[in-house]
Design a protein around this motif. Structure first.
Motif, PDB file in Angstrom:
ATOM      1  N   THR A 247      20.857  29.337 -13.264  1.00 26.88           N
ATOM      2  CA  THR A 247      22.234  29.394 -12.772  1.00 26.88           C
ATOM      3  C   THR A 247      22.899  30.744 -13.021  1.00 26.88           C
ATOM      4  OG1 THR A 247      23.001  28.386 -14.838  1.00 26.88           O
ATOM      5  CG2 THR A 247      22.562  26.915 -12.985  1.00 26.88           C
TER       6      THR A 247
ATOM      7  N   ASP B  67      29.660  21.589  -3.551  1.00 23.05           N
ATOM      8  CA  ASP B  67      29.847  22.636  -4.553  1.00 23.05           C
ATOM      9  C   ASP B  67      31.253  23.242  -4.461  1.00 23.05           C
ATOM     10  OD1 ASP B  67      29.020  24.367  -6.632  1.00 23.05           O
ATOM     11  OD2 ASP B  67      28.447  25.919  -5.189  1.00 23.05           O
TER      12      ASP B  67
ATOM     13  N   ASN C 103      20.307  21.769  -9.152  1.00 22.78           N
ATOM     14  CA  ASN C 103      19.951  21.183 -10.444  1.00 22.78           C
ATOM     15  C   ASN C 103      20.694  19.863 -10.682  1.00 22.78           C
ATOM     16  OD1 ASN C 103      18.323  23.379 -10.930  1.00 22.78           O
ATOM     17  ND2 ASN C 103      19.710  24.382 -12.361  1.00 22.78           N
TER      18      ASN C 103
ATOM     19  N   ALA D 101      23.071  25.788  -9.393  1.00 23.89           N
ATOM     20  CA  ALA D 101      23.637  24.710 -10.209  1.00 23.89           C
ATOM     21  C   ALA D 101      23.757  23.419  -9.410  1.00 23.89           C
ATOM     22  CB  ALA D 101      25.007  25.132 -10.745  1.00 23.89           C
TER      23      ALA D 101
ATOM     24  N   GLN E 228      29.968  26.377  -8.378  1.00 21.75           N
ATOM     25  CA  GLN E 228      29.104  27.032  -9.368  1.00 21.75           C
ATOM     26  C   GLN E 228      27.901  27.720  -8.727  1.00 21.75           C
ATOM     27  OE1 GLN E 228      28.189  24.427 -12.828  1.00 21.75           O
ATOM     28  NE2 GLN E 228      29.667  23.004 -11.934  1.00 21.75           N
TER      29      GLN E 228
ATOM     30  N   GLU F  78      17.487  32.971  -6.373  1.00 20.64           N
ATOM     31  CA  GLU F  78      17.295  31.963  -7.416  1.00 20.64           C
ATOM     32  C   GLU F  78      16.104  31.066  -7.116  1.00 20.64           C
ATOM     33  OE1 GLU F  78      19.401  29.885  -4.215  1.00 20.64           O
ATOM     34  OE2 GLU F  78      19.632  31.870  -5.126  1.00 20.64           O
TER      35      GLU F  78
END
Length: 537
Positions: free
Chosen positions: A172, A46, A76, A73, A69, A180
């Protein structure tokens, strides 16, 4: 290819500047008891600026790189390229035990299970890290009491890939590791999906070792919890992971801070902070007793860490409430606001008590008639699915022969239902009294007690049978977001004469456009609908 060698699992690790810990994670994943050709390892870099991608390339099957991000994210993105039908998640600072994949995926032999959650271990010696481990152990003790859970953290998590994708994955909007993962599992729980806690599926983790780092992490969790509870206000009160006493402690610490001002100004008020602190530690006694039994050496530290935890979470939540106060997202509005939820419950209690006062003579006569008409109990009890997919026992006056459920397969091909619903205009299982009480909806009156217990509401979707809910699509599960009702939009719009699709559209519209005014209107229309009798069979 032989089925035993087919790829079934995909393990996804988001990583950001993780060169110090990622190698240990990947080595542990390559030593699993599950055959190596049954799973793949996917690392999503990331936006790291260190050697994370190079280390990942040595041990992982797939390495994705993206601008920074956030972990939501990144996870995903990993699911999007995953080949397995089960996706597992852990973090770049975790080292799963050798049996981790095997234990995490075993519950998926049940086709109704869509998610599992594992647990932490630590080898650290620092008092702060050991306290964090005891904090988690306390929460694991709580989770073990529940058959199904609503809370899954991604340090040790697994989901069916198709369910993950059909429900949109992680949101996100959360740019850092915070809540999350909770939000996604809460979203699934709201639709009644079954998720399990697997305490044996452990991962070794590097907990915070410094108090300041711990406080910052708790502040961040509290901050983003404020956003989460704007969408899911019911999570202020209950989930299967958070001890209810923690919310009491946050309140006590807040009151203690506020009480310092009058204590400084007025001598008579100086006892208030001491009393609040005493209540705080009194509420902590069960947890402190566990620490004394499991790791007594850190007990003195706990007296500092506990108020620090409550203060950091409370301040974070307050800051989040201020920060997100003007945030508007029509696609994520709550099913019920906190105010609506409280008012609806108050209306349920008052209305149910009034109904009980008015209808008890009818219920008494009905009970006598059922007993004289046919053998069997007066009340019919059955497991139904309520709010967030929680099962409960519904009460109705028995309108059918005693063994009605056993006779159902003789008159209905359950396995080949085109839609998850059925209704018979001339059900041969009904008794003479049953035909009358169903025509006039008298059989529903014992559900007044379901309302008083909190399993049902006066107004809501129809309470559905468990085996029918198991056949629901993700879209159809939206009707599980509210408590079922004695009456509701379907009961005043044709009842059994409606097709399943018509009933679903009416109930989903009711949930998406809920208002107390609409509830009152449905209540007013219920008696005329009963008298008219459309679909009452």
């Amino acid at each position: 290819m032989n089925e035993t060698h087919e790829l079934r699992y995909s393990v996804i690790i988001p990583a950001y500047n993780a060169e110090d810990t990622l190698e240990e994670t990947l080595k542990a994943l390559n030593r699993q008891t599950v055959p190596r050709d049954r799973y793949e390892i996917i690392v999503v870099d990331d936006g790291s600026t260190d050697n994370t991608a190079r280390i990942a390339a040595q041990y992982a099957d797939k390495v994705l790189e993206q601008p920074n991000q956030g972990p939501a994210a990144a996870r995903n993105a990993g699911v999007a390229v995953a080949s397995g039908d089960i996706v597992l998640f852990t973090d770049a600072d975790c080292a799963p035990i050798p049996e981790w994949i095997e234990r995490m995926t075993a519950p998926f032999e049940d086709p109704d299970v869509v998610g599992t959650k594992g647990a932490y271990l630590t080898r650290q010696k620092a008092p702060m890290a050991r306290f964090v481990q005891q904090e988690y152990e306390d929460r694991y003790d709580r989770m073990k009491r529940f058959k199904y859970i609503d809370f899954i953290d991604t340090y040790s998590a697994a989901y069916r890939r198709d369910v993950f994708l059909s429900n949109g994955g992680f949101d996100t909007v959360f740019p850092v590791a915070s809540v999350e993962d909770q939000e996604f599992s809460f979203r699934l729980a709201q639709k009644g999906y079954k998720m399990l806690f697997v305490p044996e599926a452990r991962v070794y983790h590097h907990h915070n070792e410094r108090l300041w780092d711990y406080i910052r992490r708790k502040f961040s969790i509290g901050y983003y919890k404020a956003l989460l509870t704007r969408w899911l206000p019911e999570r202020l009160f209950h989930d299967t992971h958070t001890p209810p006493v923690l919310k009491v402690q946050i309140l006590l610490i807040g009151l203690l801070i506020l009480s310092l001002i009058p204590a400084i100004l007025f001598p008579w008020a100086r006892w208030i902070p001491a009393a609040l602190l005493g209540l705080f530690y009194l509420s902590s006694l069960p947890f402190l007793a566990k620490i004394a039994r499991r790791d007594p050496a850190i007990l003195p530290y706990a007296f500092i860490y506990l108020p620090a935890r409550a203060l950091a979470l409370g301040m974070g939540f307050l800051a989040g409430q201020i920060s997100f106060a003007r945030r508007s997202d029509p696609s994520r509005k709550p099913v019920l606001t906190l105010r609506q939820r409280l008012l609806k419950r108050a209306m349920d209690i008052v209305g149910a008590l009034l109904l009980l006062l008015i209808t008890w003579p009818i219920m008494l006569i009905t009970a006598i008639a059922i007993k004289l008409d046919s053998p069997g109990p007066i009340l019919f009890k059955q497991t139904r699915i309520g709010e967030n997919g929680r099962p409960f026992t519904i009460y109705k006056f028995r309108s059918m022969v005693h063994n009605a459920d056993e006779l159902l397969p003789q008159i209905l091909d359950i396995e080949h239902l085109e839609v998850p619903a059925y209704k018979f205009k001339n059900d041969p299982r009904r008794t003479r009294v049953g035909k009358f009480i169903r025509r006039w909806s008298i059989d529903e009156l014992p559900q007044i007690f379901n309302v008083l217990k909190g399993d049902m509401s006066l107004v809501g979707p129809r309470p559905e049978i468990a085996w029918l809910v198991e056949r629901y699509t993700p879209e159809e599960r939206e009707r599980l977001a509210l408590k079922p009702g004695i009456t509701g939009p379907v009961q005043v719009n044709g009842r059994g004469d409606l097709s399943f699709q018509e009933r679903l559209e009416i109930e989903v519209d009711y949930i998406r456009n809920y208002s107390l005014k609409r509830d009152l209107w449905i209540l007013l229309k219920t008696l005329p609908a009963v008298i008219k009798g459309d679909g009452a069979y």
